[in-house]
Design a protein around this motif. Structure first.
Motif, PDB file in Angstrom:
ATOM      1  N   UNK B 239       0.862  -1.173   0.000  1.00 57.92           N
ATOM      2  CA  UNK B 239       0.000   0.000   0.000  1.00 57.92           C
ATOM      3  C   UNK B 239       0.902   1.228   0.000  1.00 57.92           C
ATOM      4  N   UNK B 240       0.850   1.981  -1.081  1.00 55.53           N
ATOM      5  CA  UNK B 240       1.666   3.193  -1.157  1.00 55.53           C
ATOM      6  C   UNK B 240       0.985   4.272  -0.320  1.00 55.53           C
ATOM      7  N   UNK B 241       1.742   4.863   0.605  1.00 59.10           N
ATOM      8  CA  UNK B 241       1.141   5.906   1.437  1.00 59.10           C
ATOM      9  C   UNK B 241       2.153   6.993   1.785  1.00 59.10           C
ATOM     10  N   UNK B 242       1.656   8.030   2.410  1.00 53.52           N
ATOM     11  CA  UNK B 242       2.499   9.160   2.777  1.00 53.52           C
ATOM     12  C   UNK B 242       1.970   9.781   4.057  1.00 53.52           C
ATOM     13  N   UNK B 243       2.804  10.574   4.699  1.00 55.63           N
ATOM     14  CA  UNK B 243       2.385  11.200   5.959  1.00 55.63           C
ATOM     15  C   UNK B 243       2.777  12.671   5.968  1.00 55.63           C
ATOM     16  N   UNK B 244       1.800  13.509   6.285  1.00 52.18           N
ATOM     17  CA  UNK B 244       2.039  14.943   6.457  1.00 52.18           C
ATOM     18  C   UNK B 244       2.202  15.182   7.947  1.00 52.18           C
ATOM     19  N   UNK B 245       3.442  15.371   8.381  1.00 48.13           N
ATOM     20  CA  UNK B 245       3.686  15.474   9.826  1.00 48.13           C
ATOM     21  C   UNK B 245       3.630  16.903  10.350  1.00 48.13           C
ATOM     22  N   UNK B 246       3.687  17.892   9.448  1.00 48.54           N
ATOM     23  CA  UNK B 246       3.728  19.276   9.951  1.00 48.54           C
ATOM     24  C   UNK B 246       2.533  20.096   9.467  1.00 48.54           C
ATOM     25  N   UNK B 247       1.477  19.407   9.037  1.00 46.78           N
ATOM     26  CA  UNK B 247       0.202  20.048   8.732  1.00 46.78           C
ATOM     27  C   UNK B 247       0.304  21.097   7.634  1.00 46.78           C
ATOM     28  N   UNK B 248       1.212  20.901   6.676  1.00 48.99           N
ATOM     29  CA  UNK B 248       1.318  21.884   5.603  1.00 48.99           C
ATOM     30  C   UNK B 248       0.637  21.407   4.328  1.00 48.99           C
ATOM     31  N   UNK B 249      -0.134  20.313   4.424  1.00 46.19           N
ATOM     32  CA  UNK B 249      -0.854  19.844   3.245  1.00 46.19           C
ATOM     33  C   UNK B 249       0.026  19.147   2.232  1.00 46.19           C
ATOM     34  N   UNK B 250       1.219  18.731   2.646  1.00 49.86           N
ATOM     35  CA  UNK B 250       2.117  17.969   1.774  1.00 49.86           C
ATOM     36  C   UNK B 250       2.811  16.923   2.635  1.00 49.86           C
ATOM     37  N   UNK B 251       3.150  15.793   2.010  1.00 47.13           N
ATOM     38  CA  UNK B 251       3.729  14.701   2.788  1.00 47.13           C
ATOM     39  C   UNK B 251       5.209  14.921   3.062  1.00 47.13           C
ATOM     40  N   UNK B 252       5.611  14.676   4.300  1.00 47.08           N
ATOM     41  CA  UNK B 252       7.032  14.724   4.650  1.00 47.08           C
ATOM     42  C   UNK B 252       7.675  13.350   4.447  1.00 47.08           C
ATOM     43  N   UNK B 253       6.849  12.294   4.525  1.00 45.69           N
ATOM     44  CA  UNK B 253       7.376  10.934   4.382  1.00 45.69           C
ATOM     45  C   UNK B 253       6.510  10.151   3.403  1.00 45.69           C
ATOM     46  N   UNK B 254       7.155   9.348   2.559  1.00 40.68           N
ATOM     47  CA  UNK B 254       6.456   8.441   1.661  1.00 40.68           C
ATOM     48  C   UNK B 254       6.981   7.027   1.900  1.00 40.68           C
ATOM     49  N   UNK B 255       6.139   6.046   1.599  1.00 40.92           N
ATOM     50  CA  UNK B 255       6.576   4.671   1.796  1.00 40.92           C
ATOM     51  C   UNK B 255       5.632   3.741   1.064  1.00 40.92           C
ATOM     52  N   UNK B 256       6.013   2.439   0.984  1.00 43.07           N
ATOM     53  CA  UNK B 256       5.023   1.400   0.807  1.00 43.07           C
ATOM     54  C   UNK B 256       4.900   0.757   2.172  1.00 43.07           C
ATOM     55  N   UNK B 257       3.686   0.549   2.606  1.00 38.86           N
ATOM     56  CA  UNK B 257       3.406  -0.022   3.918  1.00 38.86           C
ATOM     57  C   UNK B 257       4.021   0.802   5.052  1.00 38.86           C
ATOM     58  N   UNK B 258       3.896   2.132   4.951  1.00 41.09           N
ATOM     59  CA  UNK B 258       4.048   3.074   6.058  1.00 41.09           C
ATOM     60  C   UNK B 258       5.456   3.493   6.450  1.00 41.09           C
ATOM     61  N   UNK B 259       6.382   2.545   6.656  1.00 45.86           N
ATOM     62  CA  UNK B 259       7.670   2.947   7.236  1.00 45.86           C
ATOM     63  C   UNK B 259       8.656   3.328   6.127  1.00 45.86           C
ATOM     64  N   UNK B 260       9.044   4.602   6.123  1.00 46.28           N
ATOM     65  CA  UNK B 260       9.949   5.121   5.097  1.00 46.28           C
ATOM     66  C   UNK B 260      11.235   4.303   5.060  1.00 46.28           C
ATOM     67  N   UNK B 261      11.627   3.920   3.842  1.00 51.27           N
ATOM     68  CA  UNK B 261      12.894   3.215   3.607  1.00 51.27           C
ATOM     69  C   UNK B 261      12.990   1.850   4.268  1.00 51.27           C
ATOM     70  N   UNK B 262      11.850   1.309   4.764  1.00 52.35           N
ATOM     71  CA  UNK B 262      11.952   0.034   5.492  1.00 52.35           C
ATOM     72  C   UNK B 262      12.565  -1.060   4.629  1.00 52.35           C
ATOM     73  N   UNK B 263      12.096  -1.156   3.363  1.00 57.45           N
ATOM     74  CA  UNK B 263      12.572  -2.260   2.518  1.00 57.45           C
ATOM     75  C   UNK B 263      13.925  -1.948   1.882  1.00 57.45           C
ATOM     76  N   UNK B 264      14.463  -0.736   2.097  1.00 57.27           N
ATOM     77  CA  UNK B 264      15.856  -0.476   1.736  1.00 57.27           C
ATOM     78  C   UNK B 264      16.756  -1.127   2.780  1.00 57.27           C
TER      79      UNK B 264
END
Lengths: 387, 363
Positions: B239-264
């Motif tokens: 599941x491709x997803x992203x997270x806006x952590x600073x409420x600016x309407x844009x994602x600070x982190x992107x991932x598949x299955x939530x955790x950034x760079x997990x599969x790296x």
């Protein structure tokens, strides 16, 4: 110690400790019971980061940051130009309020590019800093020192010396002419005061909230001004030589500020400082020499004294350029500027007293003309260098 | 800084002109000024290699998260199957909505709204024609629902009056699993954007019933979880997803299955002899599209997974708009073993966390 002296001693000790004891108890109660908990249950902590220094070299980007959160802050990740990059924080771990840390990012930056830095905290809050033009920071390279000293000499020492060359003319002035020159000095000093205060507040605005930048500036101005007056007047009115010395000191501190700005420009923009600009500064600062020489007309001091005064007033520009090129932390720059403003204020006070006629303040046409000329000269030469 | 100097810093070309003029005004110091022009930076020798530094620092463990993205790849929730009187399968799932802090990148905590305590929510997997019963309980702090991308009655749609429930309430969604394909479900409470990006989404996979597709029986069987034909395949849900952590309407982190760079940092093990099937869902909020690009290989793509023949053959990059999804099928049988990258081909997404590795091994 007998009974009779012991009782008043304990009483005195009680008077001293009782208020402190109450303060201590209040603090313990506040911390242990945390009555504000109900107010802040869902609100995240306040977080803030100030970027105090950015250094670019062949190992990447080096930041000095200062935290001012309501609770210790954690820098979780670092973005450079919208990408996460490995970084090293020293010291590592959470950053308590007002503490600073170095962040080293091995990033292959490109000269001339703009770089957008973004620190991400553990709550996901972000703190941005933009490097407008990436150029290597000039730090401690001997070749740089020489050229920086040369620029400093042109904007600091040379104009003071040129101004002092008016001394033989000053000595030949009659009373009206002297009042004109002293007022000219006052006008110039008034300009410097406003200029250096402006710089101080500009730096103060970049400091961490905890430093209370603007208040700090005013307090340092006040304390340094009063301190210098106290030093100058510890044995009554200062001598003419002492006034000249203090004028040199005040101008020197102002030139330190000018040097910081030039140094920062050199550091972030290579030869950003065009030749015309340096020449402009030289002309702009010529009145500084006249100001220093003006109180000395009755003394006719030795040439060595003039040389010393010229160095005191001019050479801080060189020091300022060195410091400024190393991207000095804003709170130190603000403090240096504030001391400069205090020194200029003290000199305005002392020179103001010198312009009295038979102990009475007057404002005749020579004095008014001098004041206006002094301010106008500074303003219009300033206009010429503000491209 | 002096305002005039600040201005000049931004205009380096002008300065070069200034240096030339030095010859006329300050002839003596001209050469010294010329030296001030900064030399080209030396090779960045201080850096330990110019590659591999572009990554988040640290690891995400199970201190905060109750899920491991590596296990999530193959964690199918098939529910509990019972037989109805007429012989059809009744498949019952239990899903709980709850508020939960999750670690989306090393050290970065995101206050999520979750299905079953994880983001993405459980991968619900059924077979075409099953009667589905999803028992949904809201233990969260806001009203929530489950809106399925599938075919169902208006009463089961997950809107106000059709399964949007207040905290503490329960609702049972009932409908037949169709059409077969790779779908998703998400909370449809308003504001939708907030409920989506807080983490309320998950994959909803309906396997084709081979008996209903005589012309492509073997293909359908290979997609039916647990069948002998299916066992050959290595199936992964992403599941491709992203997270806006600073409420600016844009994602600070992107991932598949939530955790950034997990599969790296934890490459996905692929046995080269077995074909690979990825169920890919785009749950990214704020950005209209996301994409997947596979290195050194090509794949067949089944948009929405609702067909048994590829909708795109032999491609190495596909894009999906918000809520679009599909199935990727490929093989590394003829490749050398090694690490093969896949990532969003929006460089920004990749560099902000949506970058992964397949570790292809001899087996």
């Amino acid at each position: 110690m007998n009974q009779r002296t012991l009782i008043p001693f304990f009483r005195l000790a009680f008077y001293v400790t009782a208020p402190l004891l109450l303060l201590g108890l209040a603090a313990i109660w506040l911390v242990s019971s945390d009555p504000l908990k109900s107010l802040s249950s869902a609100t995240p902590p306040i977080e803030n980061i100030t970027f105090e220094r950015v250094v670019l070299d062949d190992e990447g980007i080096h930041l000095k940051i200062r935290a001012s959160g309501s609770e210790p802050m954690v820098i979780a990740q670092v973005q450079v130009d919208d990408a996460y990059w490995a970084f090293k924080q020293t010291p590592s771990g959470p950053l308590p309020r007002m503490s600073s840390a170095e962040i080293d990012i091995p990033y292959p930056w490109v000269e001339g590019d703009a770089i957008a830095l973004l620190l991400v905290s553990n709550t996901g809050a972000t703190f941005a800093h933009e490097i407008e033009v990436a150029v290597p920071t000039l730090t401690g390279q001997s070749g740089r020192f020489r050229i920086q000293a040369l620029v400093g000499g042109f904007v600091g020492v040379l104009p003071v010396v040129i101004g002092m060359l008016f001394f033989p003319l000053l000595v030949r002035l009659r009373a009206e002419g002297m009042r004109f020159v002293l007022s000219l000095t006052l006008g110039m000093l008034a300009f410097l005061l406003i200029d250096v205060l402006g710089e101080a507040f500009e730096f103060a605005a970049k400091t961490t909230a905890g430093f209370q930048g603007a208040i700090m500036v005013w307090l340092v101005v006040l304390v340094s001004c009063l301190g210098l007056i106290a030093i100058g007047r510890r044995d009554g009115a200062p001598s003419a030589l002492a006034v000249a010395f203090f004028i040199s000191l005040g101008i020197g501190l102002h030139n330190l500020g000018e040097g910081l700005a030039i140094g920062a420009a050199l550091a972030s923009g290579g030869t950003a400082l065009g030749t015309f600009l340096i020449l402009g500064f030289t002309i702009h600062n010529v009145t500084e020499g006249i100001a220093i020489a003006a109180p000395l007309t009755k003394n006719r001091p030795h040439l060595i004294v003039f040389a010393g005064l010229a160095l005191l007033a001019g050479s801080p520009a060189i020091l300022g350029i060195w410091l400024g090129s190393y991207a000095i932390a804003p709170q130190w720059a603000a403090m240096a500027m504030a001391v400069g403003a205090g020194a200029v204020l003290q000199v305005i006070f002392e020179v103001g007293l010198l312009t009295r006629k038979d102990g009475v303040f007057t404002l005749d046409r020579y004095q008014l003309g001098g004041l206006v000329m002094g301010i106008a000269f500074m303003y219009f030469t300033g206009m010429a260098i503000k491209v | 800084m002096h305002p005039l100097l600040q201005k000049l810093v931004g205009r380096r070309s002008l300065l070069t002109g200034g240096a030339v003029l030095a010859g006329t005004t300050l002839a003596g110091s001209n050469s010294a000024l010329a030296q001030e022009v900064p030399a080209k930076p030396k090779p960045m020798t201080g850096m330990s290699g110019h590659r591999g530094q572009m990554i988040t620092v640290g690891n995400v463990g199970l201190d905060v998260n109750s899920f491991d993205p590596s296990e999530l790849l193959t964690d199918w929730d098939s529910g509990v199957v019972t037989q109805a009187a007429d012989g059809t399968n009744i498949r019952t799932f239990e899903v709980i909505a709850e508020d939960r802090d999750i670690e989306i990148a090393p050290g970065v905590i995101f206050p999520a709204w979750t299905f079953n305590g994880r983001v993405p929510g459980p991968t619900l997997r059924a077979t075409e024609g099953d009667r589905l019963r999803i028992v949904f309980k809201n233990f969260g702090s806001h009203p929530h629902s489950m809106h399925f991308h599938g075919i169902h009655s208006a009463a089961m749609d997950g809107l106000d009056g059709s399964g949007l429930i207040d905290p503490g309430e329960e609702f049972i969604y009932e409908f037949t699993a169709k059409p077969f394909g790779c779908h998703l479900y998400h909370c449809h409470a308003f504001p939708l954007r907030a409920h989506m990006h807080k983490g309320m989404y998950g994959a909803f996979i309906v396997d084709p019933d081979p008996a209903k597709h005589p012309e492509f029986q073997d293909v359908a069987a290979s997609r039916l979880l647990g069948s002998p034909e299916n066992k050959r395949w290595q199936e992964l849900v992403m599941v491709m997803n992203g997270f806006d952590t600073n409420f600016d309407g844009a994602n600070e982190f992107y991932a598949v299955n939530t955790v950034a760079h997990h599969y790296m940092k934890n490459p996905i093990r692929i046995e080269k002899s077995r074909p690979v099937r990825i169920y890919l869902v785009n749950a990214t909020e704020f950005d209209p599209i996301n994409s997947l690009h596979l290195h050194a290989n090509f794949f067949d793509y089944y948009d929405h997974g609702t067909t048994l023949t590829p909708t795109q053959k032999t491609v190495d990059t596909i894009m999906q708009c918000q809520a679009q999804r599909g199935i990727l099928e490929f093989s590394f049988a003829d490749h050398d073993p090694g690490k093969y990258m896949f990532h969003a081909h929006q460089s920004e997404f990749a560099e902000l966390g949506w970058m992964s590795l397949l570790d292809v091994v001899d087996a």
